[in-house]
Enzyme design. Structure first.
Site, PDB file in Angstrom:
ATOM      1  N   GLU A 105      -9.106 -10.278  -7.692  1.00 44.84           N
ATOM      2  CA  GLU A 105      -8.218  -9.119  -7.517  1.00 44.84           C
ATOM      3  C   GLU A 105      -7.072  -9.123  -8.539  1.00 44.84           C
ATOM      4  O   GLU A 105      -6.694  -8.066  -9.048  1.00 44.84           O
ATOM      5  CB  GLU A 105      -7.701  -9.077  -6.077  1.00 44.84           C
ATOM      6  CG  GLU A 105      -8.838  -8.735  -5.109  1.00 44.84           C
ATOM      7  CD  GLU A 105      -8.548  -9.054  -3.648  1.00 44.84           C
ATOM      8  OE1 GLU A 105      -7.388  -9.357  -3.306  1.00 44.84           O
ATOM      9  OE2 GLU A 105      -9.501  -9.002  -2.844  1.00 44.84           O
ATOM     10  N   ARG A 154       2.521  -6.407   9.568  1.00 45.29           N
ATOM     11  CA  ARG A 154       1.747  -5.354  10.244  1.00 45.29           C
ATOM     12  C   ARG A 154       2.159  -5.234  11.713  1.00 45.29           C
ATOM     13  O   ARG A 154       2.157  -4.135  12.284  1.00 45.29           O
ATOM     14  CB  ARG A 154       0.248  -5.641  10.114  1.00 45.29           C
ATOM     15  CG  ARG A 154      -0.278  -5.418   8.680  1.00 45.29           C
ATOM     16  CD  ARG A 154      -1.662  -6.004   8.525  1.00 45.29           C
ATOM     17  NE  ARG A 154      -2.290  -5.675   7.244  1.00 45.29           N
ATOM     18  CZ  ARG A 154      -3.417  -6.255   6.809  1.00 45.29           C
ATOM     19  NH1 ARG A 154      -4.012  -7.185   7.551  1.00 45.29           N
ATOM     20  NH2 ARG A 154      -3.931  -5.912   5.643  1.00 45.29           N
ATOM     21  N   HIS A 185      -1.879  -5.326   1.514  1.00 46.35           N
ATOM     22  CA  HIS A 185      -3.097  -6.085   1.282  1.00 46.35           C
ATOM     23  C   HIS A 185      -2.715  -7.473   0.778  1.00 46.35           C
ATOM     24  O   HIS A 185      -1.791  -7.606  -0.029  1.00 46.35           O
ATOM     25  CB  HIS A 185      -3.967  -5.404   0.219  1.00 46.35           C
ATOM     26  CG  HIS A 185      -5.050  -6.306  -0.296  1.00 46.35           C
ATOM     27  ND1 HIS A 185      -6.233  -6.488   0.381  1.00 46.35           N
ATOM     28  CD2 HIS A 185      -5.090  -7.131  -1.374  1.00 46.35           C
ATOM     29  CE1 HIS A 185      -6.972  -7.377  -0.287  1.00 46.35           C
ATOM     30  NE2 HIS A 185      -6.300  -7.785  -1.349  1.00 46.35           N
ATOM     31  N   TYR A 211     -12.226  -2.947  -3.566  1.00 45.69           N
ATOM     32  CA  TYR A 211     -12.856  -2.899  -2.243  1.00 45.69           C
ATOM     33  C   TYR A 211     -14.378  -2.871  -2.323  1.00 45.69           C
ATOM     34  O   TYR A 211     -15.035  -2.439  -1.375  1.00 45.69           O
ATOM     35  CB  TYR A 211     -12.299  -1.725  -1.444  1.00 45.69           C
ATOM     36  CG  TYR A 211     -10.889  -1.984  -0.936  1.00 45.69           C
ATOM     37  CD1 TYR A 211     -10.620  -3.066  -0.079  1.00 45.69           C
ATOM     38  CD2 TYR A 211      -9.822  -1.171  -1.301  1.00 45.69           C
ATOM     39  CE1 TYR A 211      -9.338  -3.317   0.385  1.00 45.69           C
ATOM     40  CE2 TYR A 211      -8.528  -1.418  -0.835  1.00 45.69           C
ATOM     41  CZ  TYR A 211      -8.294  -2.487   0.013  1.00 45.69           C
ATOM     42  OH  TYR A 211      -7.022  -2.738   0.480  1.00 45.69           O
ATOM     43  N   THR A 231      -5.542  -7.558  10.735  1.00 47.13           N
ATOM     44  CA  THR A 231      -5.909  -6.316  10.039  1.00 47.13           C
ATOM     45  C   THR A 231      -5.455  -5.078  10.823  1.00 47.13           C
ATOM     46  O   THR A 231      -4.893  -4.155  10.249  1.00 47.13           O
ATOM     47  CB  THR A 231      -7.432  -6.272   9.808  1.00 47.13           C
ATOM     48  OG1 THR A 231      -7.803  -7.432   9.074  1.00 47.13           O
ATOM     49  CG2 THR A 231      -7.841  -5.031   9.043  1.00 47.13           C
ATOM     50  N   LYS A 254       0.821  -1.206   0.000  1.00 42.25           N
ATOM     51  CA  LYS A 254       0.000   0.000   0.000  1.00 42.25           C
ATOM     52  C   LYS A 254       0.865   1.271   0.000  1.00 42.25           C
ATOM     53  O   LYS A 254       2.075   1.208   0.221  1.00 42.25           O
ATOM     54  CB  LYS A 254      -0.940  -0.052   1.216  1.00 42.25           C
ATOM     55  CG  LYS A 254      -1.983  -1.184   1.139  1.00 42.25           C
ATOM     56  CD  LYS A 254      -2.822  -1.242   2.416  1.00 42.25           C
ATOM     57  CE  LYS A 254      -3.971  -2.241   2.279  1.00 42.25           C
ATOM     58  NZ  LYS A 254      -4.765  -2.321   3.545  1.00 42.25           N
ATOM     59  N   ASN A 285      -2.036   0.163   7.323  1.00 43.77           N
ATOM     60  CA  ASN A 285      -1.558  -1.183   7.679  1.00 43.77           C
ATOM     61  C   ASN A 285      -0.717  -1.843   6.585  1.00 43.77           C
ATOM     62  O   ASN A 285      -0.581  -3.064   6.548  1.00 43.77           O
ATOM     63  CB  ASN A 285      -2.712  -2.068   8.159  1.00 43.77           C
ATOM     64  CG  ASN A 285      -3.729  -2.345   7.076  1.00 43.77           C
ATOM     65  OD1 ASN A 285      -3.602  -1.844   5.947  1.00 43.77           O
ATOM     66  ND2 ASN A 285      -4.729  -3.134   7.394  1.00 43.77           N
TER      67      ASN A 285
HETATM   68  N1  UDP Z   1      -9.869  -0.895   7.209  1.00 46.77           N
HETATM   69  C1  UDP Z   1      -9.933   0.303   7.878  1.00 46.77           C
HETATM   70  N2  UDP Z   1     -10.700   0.376   9.016  1.00 46.77           N
HETATM   71  C2  UDP Z   1     -11.383  -0.699   9.499  1.00 46.77           C
HETATM   72  C3  UDP Z   1     -11.307  -1.920   8.806  1.00 46.77           C
HETATM   73  C4  UDP Z   1     -10.542  -1.984   7.663  1.00 46.77           C
HETATM   74  O1  UDP Z   1      -9.321   1.295   7.474  1.00 46.77           O
HETATM   75  O2  UDP Z   1     -12.045  -0.574  10.545  1.00 46.77           O
HETATM   76  C5  UDP Z   1      -9.074  -0.971   5.975  1.00 46.77           C
HETATM   77  C6  UDP Z   1      -7.685  -1.574   6.188  1.00 46.77           C
HETATM   78  O3  UDP Z   1      -6.777  -0.913   5.291  1.00 46.77           O
HETATM   79  C7  UDP Z   1      -7.887  -3.015   5.757  1.00 46.77           C
HETATM   80  C8  UDP Z   1      -8.875  -2.836   4.599  1.00 46.77           C
HETATM   81  O4  UDP Z   1      -9.740  -1.799   5.041  1.00 46.77           O
HETATM   82  O5  UDP Z   1      -6.668  -3.632   5.375  1.00 46.77           O
HETATM   83  C9  UDP Z   1      -9.683  -4.049   4.222  1.00 46.77           C
HETATM   84  O6  UDP Z   1     -10.307  -4.564   5.380  1.00 46.77           O
HETATM   85  P1  UDP Z   1     -10.341  -6.136   5.666  1.00 46.77           P
HETATM   86  O7  UDP Z   1     -11.268  -6.366   6.800  1.00 46.77           O
HETATM   87  O8  UDP Z   1     -10.602  -6.860   4.386  1.00 46.77           O
HETATM   88  O9  UDP Z   1      -8.842  -6.413   6.196  1.00 46.77           O
HETATM   89  P2  UDP Z   1      -7.601  -7.200   5.553  1.00 46.77           P
HETATM   90  O10 UDP Z   1      -8.145  -8.319   4.699  1.00 46.77           O
HETATM   91  O11 UDP Z   1      -6.796  -6.184   4.768  1.00 46.77           O
HETATM   92  O12 UDP Z   1      -6.820  -7.712   6.746  1.00 46.77           O
HETATM   93 MG    MG Z   2      -9.610  -8.270   3.224  1.00 55.12          MG
END
Ligand code: UDP
Ligand code: MG
Length: 149
Positions: free
Chosen positions: A126, A102, A115, A49, A91, A9, A112
């Site tokens: 994707e 992370r 992805h 997304y 996450t 990212k 974070n």
């Molecule tokens: N995200 C955020 N706030 C939240 C949850 C998610 O900013 O409360 C963002 C974060 O960058 C995360 C992305 O949205 O990586 C996608 O969320 P997901 O739950 O799919 O997490 P990931 O698969 O990336 O662990």
């Molecule tokens: Mg995700």
């Protein structure tokens, strides 16, 4: 054999952590099959997304992911999705175990670093947003028999 989609990212690029994080991915033994440096467009971000469209963090997530360049990658190997998700960590960086990407480099959920697709099905979707089939490079790493039995 699985294919996994990874996106470093904008914060990873801005903080100069691209090499550090690619090193960890490379260290797993998963085979790199595609990689590019790009700025994610609004259209790509909305496709990527789409599943989070109704979530409160969606606008800031799209703004973040389109805000600066990124590095997109595809890696391949047995259990590529689970292995990558494990080295990425939870996450929210506050919950991510030390030793994960992370866990070691992040503090805020909105920054974070990386992805990684959460399933083979989502990886296929994707990969299709970021790459054409022609951009998938077919090759045989000489190390392969020492990585996969
Ligand atoms: N995200 C955020 N706030 C939240 C949850 C998610 O900013 O409360 C963002 C974060 O960058 C995360 C992305 O949205 O990586 C996608 O969320 P997901 O739950 O799919 O997490 P990931 O698969 O990336 O662990
Ligand atoms: Mg995700």
């Amino acid at each position: 054999m699985e294919r996994e989609f990874i996106l470093l990212k904008p914060d990873t690029v801005q903080r100069g952590l691209v090499g550090e994080i690619i090193k960890r991915i490379e260290n797993t033994g998963l085979k790199l099959v595609a990689m590019k440096f790009l700025q994610v467009t609004q259209d790509m971000a909305e496709k990527h997304y789409a599943v989070h469209k109704e979530r409160p963090f969606y606008p800031s997530l799209v703004k973040y992911i389109t805000s600066a360049p990124t590095v997109a990658m595809v890696v391949e190997g047995p259990n590529a999705v689970a292995k990558t998700r494990n080295i990425v960590g939870a996450t929210h960086p506050k919950d991510a175990t030390p030793g994960t990407i992370r866990g070691d480099f992040g503090i805020d959920i909105g920054r974070n670093l990386i992805h990684a697709s959460d399933s083979v099905e989502n990886a296929t979707y994707e990969i299709g947003i970021y790459f054409t089939e022609e951009e998938m490079v077919s090759w045989d790493p000489i190390r392969q028999p020492w990585v996969v039995e």
